[in-house]
Write a protein that holds these residues in place. Structure first.
Motif, mmCIF file in Angstrom:
data_model
loop_
_atom_site.group_PDB
_atom_site.id
_atom_site.type_symbol
_atom_site.label_atom_id
_atom_site.label_comp_id
_atom_site.label_asym_id
_atom_site.label_seq_id
_atom_site.Cartn_x
_atom_site.Cartn_y
_atom_site.Cartn_z
ATOM 1 N N THR A 1 0.859 -0.998 0.038
ATOM 2 C CA THR A 1 -0.152 0.129 0.302
ATOM 3 C C THR A 1 0.760 1.257 0.393
ATOM 4 O OG1 THR A 1 -0.056 0.192 2.375
ATOM 5 C CG2 THR A 1 -1.770 -1.950 1.442
ATOM 6 N N GLY A 2 0.546 2.118 -0.773
ATOM 7 C CA GLY A 2 1.063 2.983 -0.676
ATOM 8 C C GLY A 2 2.258 3.152 -1.298
ATOM 9 N N ALA A 3 1.938 2.387 -2.261
ATOM 10 C CA ALA A 3 3.128 2.103 -4.128
ATOM 11 C C ALA A 3 3.840 3.614 -4.198
ATOM 12 C CB ALA A 3 2.130 0.862 -4.808
ATOM 13 N N LYS A 4 2.821 4.286 -4.979
ATOM 14 C CA LYS A 4 3.622 5.724 -5.269
ATOM 15 C C LYS A 4 4.318 6.611 -4.791
ATOM 16 C CE LYS A 4 0.248 5.261 -8.887
ATOM 17 N NZ LYS A 4 -0.794 5.793 -9.896
ATOM 18 N N GLY A 5 4.471 6.159 -3.639
ATOM 19 C CA GLY A 5 4.562 6.762 -1.834
ATOM 20 C C GLY A 5 6.181 6.951 -2.343
ATOM 21 N N LEU B 1 10.852 1.347 -2.874
ATOM 22 C CA LEU B 1 10.696 -0.445 -2.305
ATOM 23 C C LEU B 1 10.283 -1.385 -3.565
ATOM 24 C CD1 LEU B 1 10.763 -3.091 -0.557
ATOM 25 C CD2 LEU B 1 8.504 -2.162 -0.176
ATOM 26 N N ILE B 2 9.726 -0.661 -4.636
ATOM 27 C CA ILE B 2 9.161 -1.472 -5.776
ATOM 28 C C ILE B 2 10.424 -1.793 -6.292
ATOM 29 C CG2 ILE B 2 7.771 -1.952 -7.726
ATOM 30 C CD1 ILE B 2 5.471 -0.726 -5.794
ATOM 31 N N ALA B 3 10.763 -1.252 -6.376
ATOM 32 C CA ALA B 3 11.939 -0.874 -7.769
ATOM 33 C C ALA B 3 13.250 -1.847 -7.475
ATOM 34 C CB ALA B 3 12.679 0.379 -7.671
ATOM 35 N N GLU B 4 13.581 -1.952 -5.992
ATOM 36 C CA GLU B 4 14.181 -3.190 -5.440
ATOM 37 C C GLU B 4 13.908 -4.562 -5.061
ATOM 38 O OE1 GLU B 4 18.335 -4.399 -4.492
ATOM 39 O OE2 GLU B 4 17.762 -2.399 -5.231
ATOM 40 N N LEU B 5 12.299 -4.491 -5.189
ATOM 41 C CA LEU B 5 11.997 -6.068 -5.134
ATOM 42 C C LEU B 5 12.032 -6.760 -6.247
ATOM 43 C CD1 LEU B 5 8.913 -5.179 -2.878
ATOM 44 C CD2 LEU B 5 10.725 -7.228 -2.770
ATOM 45 N N ILE C 1 17.260 5.490 2.725
ATOM 46 C CA ILE C 1 16.380 5.183 1.750
ATOM 47 C C ILE C 1 16.505 4.079 1.787
ATOM 48 C CG2 ILE C 1 16.894 5.782 -0.392
ATOM 49 C CD1 ILE C 1 13.534 4.533 1.038
ATOM 50 N N ASP C 2 18.222 3.605 1.064
ATOM 51 C CA ASP C 2 18.698 2.275 0.640
ATOM 52 C C ASP C 2 18.702 1.325 1.837
ATOM 53 O OD1 ASP C 2 18.952 3.377 -1.688
ATOM 54 O OD2 ASP C 2 20.776 2.615 -1.496
ATOM 55 N N ASP C 3 18.898 1.834 3.024
ATOM 56 C CA ASP C 3 19.751 1.332 4.138
ATOM 57 C C ASP C 3 17.374 0.702 5.078
ATOM 58 O OD1 ASP C 3 21.816 1.391 4.691
ATOM 59 O OD2 ASP C 3 21.209 3.626 5.765
ATOM 60 N N VAL C 4 16.970 1.840 4.802
ATOM 61 C CA VAL C 4 15.865 1.279 4.975
ATOM 62 C C VAL C 4 14.796 -0.389 4.303
ATOM 63 C CG1 VAL C 4 12.971 2.267 4.834
ATOM 64 C CG2 VAL C 4 14.603 3.382 5.902
ATOM 65 N N ILE C 5 15.387 0.259 2.216
ATOM 66 C CA ILE C 5 15.053 -1.313 1.448
ATOM 67 C C ILE C 5 15.720 -2.265 2.032
ATOM 68 C CG2 ILE C 5 14.218 -1.464 -0.764
ATOM 69 C CD1 ILE C 5 12.521 0.813 -0.156
ATOM 70 N N ASN C 6 16.125 -2.540 2.180
ATOM 71 C CA ASN C 6 17.003 -3.397 2.898
ATOM 72 C C ASN C 6 17.385 -4.369 3.905
ATOM 73 O OD1 ASN C 6 19.151 -2.885 0.599
ATOM 74 N ND2 ASN C 6 20.585 -1.946 1.969
ATOM 75 N N GLU C 7 16.543 -2.735 4.695
ATOM 76 C CA GLU C 7 15.435 -3.262 6.365
ATOM 77 C C GLU C 7 14.924 -4.383 6.102
ATOM 78 O OE1 GLU C 7 14.706 -5.176 9.748
ATOM 79 O OE2 GLU C 7 16.730 -4.355 8.997
ATOM 80 N N LEU C 8 13.754 -3.716 4.969
ATOM 81 C CA LEU C 8 12.532 -4.627 4.274
ATOM 82 C C LEU C 8 12.669 -5.020 4.093
ATOM 83 C CD1 LEU C 8 10.419 -1.032 4.238
ATOM 84 C CD2 LEU C 8 10.851 -2.098 6.064
ATOM 85 N N ILE C 9 13.535 -5.747 2.712
ATOM 86 C CA ILE C 9 13.276 -7.537 2.444
ATOM 87 C C ILE C 9 13.775 -8.051 3.513
ATOM 88 C CG2 ILE C 9 15.138 -7.694 0.698
ATOM 89 C CD1 ILE C 9 14.263 -5.726 -0.838
ATOM 90 N N LYS C 10 15.278 -7.715 4.169
ATOM 91 C CA LYS C 10 15.523 -8.829 5.503
ATOM 92 C C LYS C 10 13.906 -8.897 6.189
ATOM 93 C CE LYS C 10 20.012 -7.095 6.177
ATOM 94 N NZ LYS C 10 20.126 -6.384 8.001
ATOM 95 N N ALA C 11 13.140 -7.873 6.495
ATOM 96 C CA ALA C 11 11.863 -8.169 7.100
ATOM 97 C C ALA C 11 11.025 -9.591 6.182
ATOM 98 C CB ALA C 11 10.899 -6.901 7.230
ATOM 99 N N LEU C 12 10.581 -8.867 4.727
ATOM 100 C CA LEU C 12 10.354 -9.467 3.972
ATOM 101 C C LEU C 12 10.863 -11.369 4.215
ATOM 102 C CD1 LEU C 12 8.201 -10.060 1.632
ATOM 103 C CD2 LEU C 12 10.201 -9.524 0.051
ATOM 104 N N GLU C 13 11.884 -11.817 4.263
ATOM 105 C CA GLU C 13 12.838 -12.717 4.563
ATOM 106 C C GLU C 13 12.916 -13.594 5.554
ATOM 107 O OE1 GLU C 13 16.385 -11.718 2.175
ATOM 108 O OE2 GLU C 13 15.088 -11.516 0.183
#
Length: 369
Positions: free
Chosen positions: A6-10, A16-20, A173-185
């Motif tokens: 959600t909030g995909a265009k934010g 996040l979408i780009a790195e996923l 932002i890159d550190d945030v995204i890395n953490e979120l992908i860790k959460a996904l995993e």
């Protein structure tokens, strides 16, 4: 794995979408304000993981804080419960959830909804209280002072600093995204009941402003910021992303004479400088030596010879160079040296010196090879 965002265009959503996708997570449900609400049910039915990034930061009306940060969270969770989907849910909250203001209260309410949802359904929930997030694609003049300052300073617009001594906590932002992908995993950084980005930068607002202005001046001084400092490196990358689209390039001063030209490109106090040297056919440049200054030459176009002679010797060393072979030649101290263009076209040489040129102490002494 099917991922609902959600909030995909934010700001965070786009990154996040780009790195996923970079990491080959391609089954992504993108939900934003313009998305048909009917699709939310479909996405909630099929999702294997939910990144709930939607929220209100700066609404036109204060009542929209609760609508965006509480009511929509409630709608999302009701849809998940409707389809008995107990997949993990991550929510983007804020450190302001600890404060007594409308934004903080709405964020806190959203957090409580998620914790209650977890108790009711057994679903895994991940609540991130982000400090100020900065990086590319963040909207200036919205909810990020870093984005606003980078945009305004790069566009020659004024900024307003009310208190330069205020201490800020920032996450990149890159550190945030890395953490979120860790959460996904399943490898989130959880501290008590909340999750956190591990790398947090603490700095005053005044220091941030000074750095951004130094980035702007660096085009004139040809300097490069200290990339050994992780915050400076991240802030500089952020600043460049806000350059006006007609100002990506900048001219360099070229010193031209009948022999060719010499152009300084980059100067770094701790790492020296890089220059571009162009020699006309048959031209010899150099015939000097240094006590401490040392250089590296790389011919990238044309062909020539670099000659050396130790000051107390008559022996001349020759290194033949060409743009056809990428080969670096070190210029040791105590050797007089020159470079001659042996071709019939301009010879282009990239030159690095271990120190920036100081006219008061050039450490360059004429002596023919």
């Amino acid at each position: 794995m099917k991922i609902l965002i959600t909030g995909a265009k934010g700001f965070i959503g786009k990154n996040l979408i780009a790195e996923l996708k970079n990491r080959k997570y391609n089954d992504i449900f993108e939900y934003d304000k313009e998305t048909d609400l009917v699709l939310l049910g479909k996405y909630c039915k099929e999702a294997d993981f939910v990144f709930h990034l939607a929220g209100e930061n700066r609404p036109k009306d204060n009542s929209e804080f609760m609508k965006g940060n509480f009511e929509f969270t409630s709608t999302l969770l009701e849809n998940l419960k409707k389809y008995k989907n107990t997949c993990p849910v991550m929510i983007s909250s804020s450190i302001q959830a600890e404060l007594d203001n409308l934004y903080g209260k709405s964020k806190k309410a959203g957090e409580n909804l998620l914790f209650d949802y977890s108790k009711e359904t057994g679903a895994k929930v991940l609540v991130y209280r982000f400090p100020n997030v900065f990086g590319k694609w963040c909207r200036p003049n919205y909810n990020s002072v870093v984005a606003t300052f980078c945009h305004n300073i790069s566009h020659d617009l004024p900024i307003q600093v009310n208190d330069s001594d205020v201490v800020m906590k920032l996450v990149y932002i890159d550190d945030v995204i890395n953490e979120l992908i860790k959460a996904l995993e399943g490898k989130e950084n959880k501290v008590n009941e909340f999750c956190e980005v591990e790398i947090v930068h603490t700095i005053t607002l005044g220091e941030v402003v000074d750095l951004i202005y130094s980035f702007k001046r660096s085009r004139d001084s040809l300097s490069v910021p200290n990339m050994g400092n992780s915050f400076t490196k991240k802030l500089y990358s952020t600043y460049l992303s806000y350059l006006p689209e007609d100002k990506f390039s900048y001219e360099l001063k070229t010193n031209v004479d009948q022999r060719g030209s010499f152009t300084e490109f980059i100067k770094i106090p701790e790492r020296g400088q890089v220059s571009v040297n162009i020699s006309k056919p048959g031209i010899i440049k150099g015939n000097h030596w240094h006590h401490t200054k040392n250089e590296k030459f790389l011919v990238v176009s044309g062909k020539g010879v670099i000659r050396f002679r130790k000051l107390d010797s008559t022996k001349v060393l020759e290194y033949f160079v060409s743009g056809d072979k990428m080969e670096v030649v070190d210029i040791p101290t105590g050797y007089t040296h020159n470079i001659e263009n042996l071709g019939d076209t301009d010879m282009v040489t990239i030159m690095w010196a271990n120190e920036t040129f100081d006219p008061e102490r050039p450490d360059t002494y004429y002596w023919e090879v």
